[in-house]
Motif scaffolding. Sequence first.
Motif, PDB file in Angstrom:
ATOM      1  N   GLY A 103      45.088  95.897  71.240  1.00  0.00           N
ATOM      2  CA  GLY A 103      43.653  95.711  71.453  1.00  0.00           C
ATOM      3  C   GLY A 103      42.824  95.829  70.202  1.00  0.00           C
ATOM      4  N   ILE A 104      43.105  96.822  69.364  1.00  0.00           N
ATOM      5  CA  ILE A 104      42.275  97.016  68.165  1.00  0.00           C
ATOM      6  C   ILE A 104      42.416  95.849  67.185  1.00  0.00           C
ATOM      7  N   PRO A 105      43.634  95.399  66.849  1.00  0.00           N
ATOM      8  CA  PRO A 105      43.721  94.204  65.979  1.00  0.00           C
ATOM      9  C   PRO A 105      43.069  92.972  66.606  1.00  0.00           C
ATOM     10  N   PHE A 106      43.190  92.828  67.928  1.00  0.00           N
ATOM     11  CA  PHE A 106      42.558  91.682  68.585  1.00  0.00           C
ATOM     12  C   PHE A 106      41.037  91.732  68.411  1.00  0.00           C
ATOM     13  N   THR A 107      40.450  92.897  68.577  1.00  0.00           N
ATOM     14  CA  THR A 107      39.002  93.041  68.415  1.00  0.00           C
ATOM     15  C   THR A 107      38.583  92.706  66.995  1.00  0.00           C
ATOM     16  N   VAL A 108      39.338  93.200  66.006  1.00  0.00           N
ATOM     17  CA  VAL A 108      39.012  92.898  64.607  1.00  0.00           C
ATOM     18  C   VAL A 108      39.109  91.391  64.352  1.00  0.00           C
ATOM     19  N   PHE A 109      40.117  90.751  64.922  1.00  0.00           N
ATOM     20  CA  PHE A 109      40.314  89.321  64.705  1.00  0.00           C
ATOM     21  C   PHE A 109      39.169  88.511  65.319  1.00  0.00           C
ATOM     22  N   THR A 110      38.716  88.931  66.522  1.00  0.00           N
ATOM     23  CA  THR A 110      37.623  88.193  67.162  1.00  0.00           C
ATOM     24  C   THR A 110      36.336  88.274  66.356  1.00  0.00           C
ATOM     25  N   PHE A 111      36.115  89.379  65.662  1.00  0.00           N
ATOM     26  CA  PHE A 111      34.919  89.489  64.836  1.00  0.00           C
ATOM     27  C   PHE A 111      35.031  88.626  63.568  1.00  0.00           C
ATOM     28  N   ALA A 112      36.265  88.337  63.181  1.00  0.00           N
ATOM     29  CA  ALA A 112      36.445  87.524  61.971  1.00  0.00           C
ATOM     30  C   ALA A 112      36.423  86.029  62.265  1.00  0.00           C
ATOM     31  N   TYR A 158      30.903  84.128  71.113  1.00  0.00           N
ATOM     32  CA  TYR A 158      31.246  84.851  72.341  1.00  0.00           C
ATOM     33  C   TYR A 158      32.587  85.567  72.231  1.00  0.00           C
ATOM     34  N   TRP A 159      33.406  85.210  71.247  1.00  0.00           N
ATOM     35  CA  TRP A 159      34.698  85.887  71.084  1.00  0.00           C
ATOM     36  C   TRP A 159      34.544  87.355  70.666  1.00  0.00           C
ATOM     37  N   PRO A 160      33.619  87.703  69.778  1.00  0.00           N
ATOM     38  CA  PRO A 160      33.424  89.133  69.510  1.00  0.00           C
ATOM     39  C   PRO A 160      33.022  89.928  70.744  1.00  0.00           C
ATOM     40  N   LEU A 161      32.271  89.289  71.669  1.00  0.00           N
ATOM     41  CA  LEU A 161      31.939  90.001  72.906  1.00  0.00           C
ATOM     42  C   LEU A 161      33.199  90.299  73.711  1.00  0.00           C
ATOM     43  N   LEU A 162      34.115  89.324  73.742  1.00  0.00           N
ATOM     44  CA  LEU A 162      35.392  89.561  74.416  1.00  0.00           C
ATOM     45  C   LEU A 162      36.181  90.669  73.712  1.00  0.00           C
ATOM     46  N   GLY A 163      36.108  90.662  72.379  1.00  0.00           N
ATOM     47  CA  GLY A 163      36.787  91.714  71.622  1.00  0.00           C
ATOM     48  C   GLY A 163      36.231  93.094  71.938  1.00  0.00           C
ATOM     49  N   LEU A 164      34.904  93.176  72.064  1.00  0.00           N
ATOM     50  CA  LEU A 164      34.304  94.466  72.423  1.00  0.00           C
ATOM     51  C   LEU A 164      34.732  94.906  73.817  1.00  0.00           C
ATOM     52  N   ALA A 165      34.825  93.959  74.743  1.00  0.00           N
ATOM     53  CA  ALA A 165      35.270  94.294  76.092  1.00  0.00           C
ATOM     54  C   ALA A 165      36.708  94.808  76.073  1.00  0.00           C
TER      55      ALA A 165
END
Length: 397
Positions: free
Chosen positions: A119-128, A151-158
Motif C-alpha cells: 500500500g505505501i509504495p502504491f500511494t507514493v507511485f500514485t502521487f508521482a 484522481y489517482w492520488p485520491l485513490l492512493g490516499l484511500a
Amino acid sequence: MRWNLPRRWACLILGGALLMPYMMAGVLTSGLLQGQSVNMFLPAQLGVFVAVLPVVALTGLFLPVRALEVSAAQGLLGVGVETPPRQARRSWEERWRTTAWYTLHLGVGGVASGFTLAGIPFTVFTFAVPFAGGPARLLGFDVEPGWAALYWPLLGLAVLGAVVLVAAGGGALLARLAPALLGPTPGERLAAAERQARTLAERNRLARELHDSVGHALSVVTLQAAAAGRVLDRDPETARTALTAIEQSARAALDDLDHVLGVLRDGSPPPEAGPPQATLADLGDLATATGADVRPEVGDLTGVPAVVSREAYRIVQEALTNAIKHGQGPVRLAVAVQDDDLRLEITNRTAANGARSGGRGVTGMRERVRLLRGDLQAGPVEGGWRVSVRLPLRSVS
C-alpha cells in the motif's frame, strides 16, 4: 490509541518478519511439488499463506517463544501483560495458549505487513503519476500525466487509509488478546498462589520465632540485671554470672533478629534450611539461661518427632517467659510422653500485682498447638498459674 499505533504497527511488522521464513519455505515447497520456477523474492501467495499457518502453530507448540512474545507485547503493544512465573516444565495448557497467540501474531502480522509493503509504495507511485514525463501503466490502465491523472492520488490516499485501518485493527486485536493468551494460566496462578501462601506461612513462623526469642531474652535480661544490681556489692561473682547470662541471651536474640530481618529485607522466600533450631533436648540450657528457679521434670523424649520437639521447645520458652514476667518463686516444668501424646506443664505462683491475661504470648502458643492438632489450657489455679499442653505424636510423625 494514536500514540500506540506506531508501536503496534511495529509489532505487526515483527510478526510479518517472523512469518517470512515460513512463507519462503512454503513457496519453495510449492514450486518443487508443481515443477515450476520459484521466485523467492515475492512469496505473496494466498494458498501458501494459509498452508503455512498450521506449521506456525506446530512450531509454537514446541519452541520456547513465549518469553519473546511477552516482551514484544509489553514493549510494543502497550498493554500490561503479567509476566508468567518460571516453570520447570511447560504444561500443555500453556503450550496451547502460546501457540494460539504465536499463530495469531504471525498471521495478523503477515497480513498487515503485506498491506504495508504494497500500500505505501502504491500511494507514493500514485502521487508521482501526474508529474511523470510520459504515460504510465497502473493497475492495468494506461495513465497519461497531467490533470486527468489527479484522481489517482485520491485513490492512493484511500489505500493508505485502508493500510492504517488494517494496522490499527490488527494492533487492537493483538492488544486485546495478549493478556489472556500470554498471561499466566490458571494452573500457573494456582501454583504461584500456593508458593505465596507457603512464603507467608513461613514468614509468620519466623515472626513467631522472633517474638518468642526476643521476648524471652528481654525477660531474662530484666531478671538477671535486677539480680546483678542487688548483689553487685556483696557478691561480685554472682553478679558476674548474671551479666554473663545477660550477654548470652542478648547475643542469641540478636542472631535471631539478624536472621529474620535478613530474610524479610531480601524479599525472597525464606530458605528451607535456616540456622539450627532448638529442640526439647535444649531444655536444660533454656532453664539455666533464664536465671530463674526452674525445676525441670523431663521424661524420656527420644520418640518425639523433630517438628513436635521444635514447636514444643518454643511453647516452653514462651511459657517460661510469661512465668518470669508475671510470676514469682520456683517454676515447675514437667515434660513427658504419655501414651501417644507429649505433655507439657508449666506452673508457678502469681505475683501480687502479676495478674495475667491472654496476650500475644498465649496467642502464639495456641497457634503452635493448633497447627499440631493439640490442646492448650492456660489459666489460674489455686495460688498460681498453669499452662498445660497436649501434643499428639502419631498424626505428625
